[in-house]
Design a protein around this motif. Sequence first.
Motif, PDB file in Angstrom:
ATOM      1  N   MET A 162       0.823  -1.187   0.000  1.00 35.20           N
ATOM      2  CA  MET A 162       0.000   0.000   0.000  1.00 35.20           C
ATOM      3  C   MET A 162       0.870   1.255   0.000  1.00 35.20           C
ATOM      4  N   GLU A 163       1.954   1.216   0.777  1.00 28.44           N
ATOM      5  CA  GLU A 163       2.854   2.371   0.861  1.00 28.44           C
ATOM      6  C   GLU A 163       3.481   2.679  -0.501  1.00 28.44           C
ATOM      7  N   LEU A 164       3.813   1.646  -1.246  1.00 24.68           N
ATOM      8  CA  LEU A 164       4.381   1.836  -2.580  1.00 24.68           C
ATOM      9  C   LEU A 164       3.403   2.568  -3.479  1.00 24.68           C
ATOM     10  N   LYS A 165       2.146   2.179  -3.416  1.00 25.29           N
ATOM     11  CA  LYS A 165       1.121   2.807  -4.245  1.00 25.29           C
ATOM     12  C   LYS A 165       0.962   4.290  -3.890  1.00 25.29           C
ATOM     13  N   ILE A 166       0.988   4.605  -2.606  1.00 24.32           N
ATOM     14  CA  ILE A 166       0.854   5.998  -2.163  1.00 24.32           C
ATOM     15  C   ILE A 166       2.029   6.823  -2.670  1.00 24.32           C
ATOM     16  N   GLN A 167       3.240   6.286  -2.545  1.00 18.43           N
ATOM     17  CA  GLN A 167       4.419   7.009  -3.024  1.00 18.43           C
ATOM     18  C   GLN A 167       4.373   7.205  -4.531  1.00 18.43           C
ATOM     19  N   PHE A 168       3.893   6.214  -5.246  1.00 15.71           N
ATOM     20  CA  PHE A 168       3.809   6.329  -6.694  1.00 15.71           C
ATOM     21  C   PHE A 168       2.804   7.407  -7.103  1.00 15.71           C
ATOM     22  N   TYR A 169       1.664   7.452  -6.436  1.00 13.85           N
ATOM     23  CA  TYR A 169       0.684   8.499  -6.734  1.00 13.85           C
ATOM     24  C   TYR A 169       1.221   9.878  -6.379  1.00 13.85           C
TER      25      TYR A 169
END
Length: 66
Positions: free
Chosen positions: A1-8
Amino acid sequence: MELKIQFYDCITCFYMGKQSEEQQKWGECLAYYTGAFNKLNECIKQGKVSTIYGKVNTIYGKVSTI
């Protein structure tokens, strides 16, 4: 989930940089592009770590939660 937030966050910074570029706010544009670049590098690092943990958990028969 953290990866997705950083990518956005990375994508957001990139498009904010594009908007600043259109408004000819060059310092702001540079700041947003630099931020996007740094966030993208963090995503890459986190993706590699996530992949490594997934492989280790697969070897030991554990379910990966990352």
